[in-house]
Design an enzyme around this catalytic site. Structure first.
Site, mmCIF file in Angstrom:
data_model
loop_
_atom_site.group_PDB
_atom_site.id
_atom_site.type_symbol
_atom_site.label_atom_id
_atom_site.label_comp_id
_atom_site.label_asym_id
_atom_site.label_seq_id
_atom_site.Cartn_x
_atom_site.Cartn_y
_atom_site.Cartn_z
ATOM 1 N N ASP A 39 0.778 -1.280 -0.035
ATOM 2 C CA ASP A 39 -0.019 0.000 0.015
ATOM 3 C C ASP A 39 0.786 1.311 -0.032
ATOM 4 O O ASP A 39 1.953 1.263 0.633
ATOM 5 C CB ASP A 39 -1.033 -0.065 1.267
ATOM 6 C CG ASP A 39 -1.987 0.975 1.254
ATOM 7 O OD1 ASP A 39 -2.802 0.799 0.359
ATOM 8 O OD2 ASP A 39 -2.141 1.808 2.144
ATOM 9 N N GLU A 49 16.333 -13.676 0.049
ATOM 10 C CA GLU A 49 16.749 -14.634 0.869
ATOM 11 C C GLU A 49 16.042 -15.944 0.917
ATOM 12 O O GLU A 49 16.408 -17.144 1.062
ATOM 13 C CB GLU A 49 16.664 -14.015 2.372
ATOM 14 C CG GLU A 49 17.555 -14.513 3.386
ATOM 15 C CD GLU A 49 17.055 -13.708 4.744
ATOM 16 O OE1 GLU A 49 17.491 -12.402 4.849
ATOM 17 O OE2 GLU A 49 16.812 -14.373 5.744
HETATM 18 C C1 NOJ Z 1 -4.800 2.708 -1.043
HETATM 19 C C2 NOJ Z 1 -5.816 1.419 -0.860
HETATM 20 O O1 NOJ Z 1 -6.028 0.902 -1.987
HETATM 21 C C3 NOJ Z 1 -7.137 2.220 -0.116
HETATM 22 O O2 NOJ Z 1 -8.075 1.343 -0.255
HETATM 23 C C4 NOJ Z 1 -6.666 2.807 1.187
HETATM 24 O O3 NOJ Z 1 -7.715 3.438 1.599
HETATM 25 C C5 NOJ Z 1 -5.488 3.738 1.009
HETATM 26 N N1 NOJ Z 1 -4.435 3.091 0.373
HETATM 27 C C6 NOJ Z 1 -4.738 3.959 2.484
HETATM 28 O O4 NOJ Z 1 -4.256 3.039 2.980
#
Ligand code: NOJ
Ligand code: MG
Length: 570
Positions: A241, A291
């Protein structure tokens, strides 16, 4: 090899006009030789939004046991693997993107034993398992953040986040002018243990998602532990993310364009995103993966959500010792427009070729309006036709593709949820429906004619967490499996051909001359894909009947809003 000027063959029906070549054929660079053939390079991964996939225990919320029940369905569809959205312990302010414990399963989704069973079953079925990881921020309920609040200003506990004194009289103004992606300032003020208004902390998303300070060594150490925890349990990789986040400008200065992030809902503040230091993190994570591969010979995958201003910047994230892949989001935002599609596809192929990685195509995910609705332009017939055509186009391209649950069912976006049922923090923070995501996260319809359409078992004690509209009856897995003209069969056939045709794999794209409104390309020996973006039929680039088409496609003709694949026999 086929020649680039194909439109020959029998004349089409009278209404088909003679093609006028509009695009010069151009060869694109092939992938870097010797880059290896790891499974992820051309994989098709199915994104499971766990909360909305399958509820096994009747609480109206999808869960890991539900995912396990449906793995056979995914195997039949023919995907190579599964990416699970976050299922970790979380107060669910952003449905799991606010993690309170990175190494435990939220009880609503199951437990570690259930996760282990899922790993086992994926292995048995030959499906790769990719899990989400969220390193930019955690939950305000994470023990580190609670400790930081308790410990007070200047403490080592606060140093793992971005705490700062406010500006203005009594520190009543945020430390800088940054705005959060989901609305409002990127800073919230805390009440100190003596009851007084105190410091501020940074959160690029909601206040319940405090940003971690990656300049503090404990943060990198903790994520090293988290990665190993899940690798030890057998996962094949991680979706990362906010992979262009993590580091902020060390001085946290004011942004010259403070509203940019909130306005675009994209990571564009150059002081908050895409800092050069982040690349060292990806090199370290790649080393961890290597690794594990060295130990057991299994390739692992790091796929980043790296929203950066230019493709050239994105290419930096997938250098050979960094992430294996980064989502290419330009199709996710593309309008139904030939020039747009061609430009972004050509750009992606060109930019990524030099890195040794492959492009990671995406048309749908849990953050965007579904293609059936997005491409419709208000026309309920055109939407599904265009969405199917776009899918066939995406699946013809070299590289990896991510499918979002329900796109194989032809699900439309649900746009009429009443305000009181909307859970997306974007709506609650902006009081606007622009960009809200509940509509693509409605629980899947599996069977039957009425909600919950098999999403929850017989005798469930709760309704699905978001209501399913009655018209989902036309999209149940049961219905689409029985209808050979459905999205499901198109996806299944395309995936099967992708696996078996010799022209797939690493073969490069060669653009073909094509009539107005048509995008056409060839790959390898004799494979041709064409998409008609126009409003009327066009001559097909190959005279023979197509191998596969996204809609009715008589020989010699490519109807409007249709894509098709051919094998051209010279
Ligand atoms: C991107 C994710 O896809 C989304 O759903 C989320 O709200 C934001 N990042 C924050 O983590
Ligand atoms: Mg459940």
């Amino acid at each position: 090899m086929i020649t680039p000027t194909l439109p020959a063959g029998p004349a089409g029906p009278p209404e088909v006009s003679v093609p006028a070549p509009v695009t010069a054929p151009a060869a694109l660079p092939a992938a870097v030789p010797g880059a290896g053939q790891a499974w992820w390079r051309n994989a098709v991964i199915y994104q499971v939004y766990v909360r909305s996939f399958q509820d096994s225990d009747g609480d109206g919320i999808g869960d890991l046991a539900g995912v396990r029940e449906r793995l056979g369905y995914l195997r039949r569809l023919g995907v190579d693997g599964v990416w699970l959205n976050p299922f970790y312990v979380s107060p669910q302010h952003d449905h799991g993107y606010d993690i309170a414990d990175h190494c435990a399963v939220d009880p609503v989704y199951g437990d570690l034993a259930e996760f282990d069973a899922l790993v086992q079953e994926c292995r048995l079925l030959g499906l790769k398992l990719v899990v989400d990881t969220v390193p930019n921020h955690c939950s305000s309920q994470h023990p580190w953040f609670r400790a930081a609040l308790a410990a007070g200003p200047g403490s080592p506990e606060r140093a793992r986040f971005h705490f700062a004194d406010g500006r203005g009289p009594g520190g009543s103004l945020p430390p800088n002018n940054w705005r959060a992606m989901f609305g409002g300032p990127a800073w919230s003020r805390v009440t100190e243990s003596d009851g007084r208004q105190g410091q501020w902390y940074l959160h690029l998303f909601t206040p319940e998602q405090p940003d971690l300070n990656w300049r503090h060594p404990a943060v990198a150490e903790e994520f090293d532990r988290v990665l190993r925890f899940w690798l030890d349990r057998g996962v094949d990789g991680f979706r990362i993310d906010v992979a262009a986040g993590l580091f902020k400008h060390p001085e946290l200065p004011d942004s010259p364009d403070p509203d940019a992030d909130e306005r675009t809902r994209d990571s564009v503040n150059p002081l908050a995103w895409n800092q050069p230091e982040v690349h060292a993190v990806w090199r370290a994570w790649r080393a961890v993966c290597e690794e594990y591969t060295a130990k057991d010979g299994r390739d692992r995958l790091l796929v980043g959500e790296a929203s950066v201003p230019t493709p050239a910047e994105q290419a930096k994230y997938v250098r050979p010792d960094e992430l294996h892949q980064a989502f290419f989001f330009h199709l996710l935002h593309a309008p139904w427009d030939l020039d747009h599609f061609r430009t972004v596809i050509a750009g992606a192929l060109e930019d990524i070729a030099a890195t040794g990685s492959t492009v990671t195509w995406v048309l749908n995910n849990h953050d965007q309006v579904r293609t059936v609705t997005r491409f419709a332009g208000g026309d309920p017939v055109l939407g599904p036709a265009r969405a199917a055509a776009a899918a066939l186009l995406m699946l013809a391209l070299p590289g990896a593709a991510y499918l979002y649950q329900g796109e194989e069912l032809g699900l439309p976006e649900v746009t009429d949820l009443p305000d009181e049922l909307i859970t997306d923090p974007i709506f609650h923070r902006t009081r606007s429906r622009v960009g809200i995501r509940d509509g693509c996260r409605i629980p899947l319809p599996w069977s039957g004619g009425r909600p919950p359409f098999g999403f929850s078992p017989e005798g469930a004690t709760a309704q699905p967490w978001l209501p399913q509209p009655e018209h989902f009856a036309a999209h149940t897995a049961e219905r689409v499996l029985a209808d050979t003209g459905s999205f499901w069969h198109l996806y299944r056939d395309a995936l099967q051909l992708r696996r078996s045709l010799p022209q797939f794999g690493e073969a490069a794209v060669r653009w073909l001359e094509s009539p107005p409104g048509v995008l056409a390309f060839a790959r390898g020996e004799g494979f041709v894909c064409a998409v008609n973006f126009g409003d009327g039929p066009a001559p097909a680039p190959v005279a023979a009947a197509p191998l596969l088409a996204s809609g009715p496609c008589p020989p010699g003709v490519l109807p409007a809003a249709t894509a098709a694949w051919w094998i051209h026999r010279p």
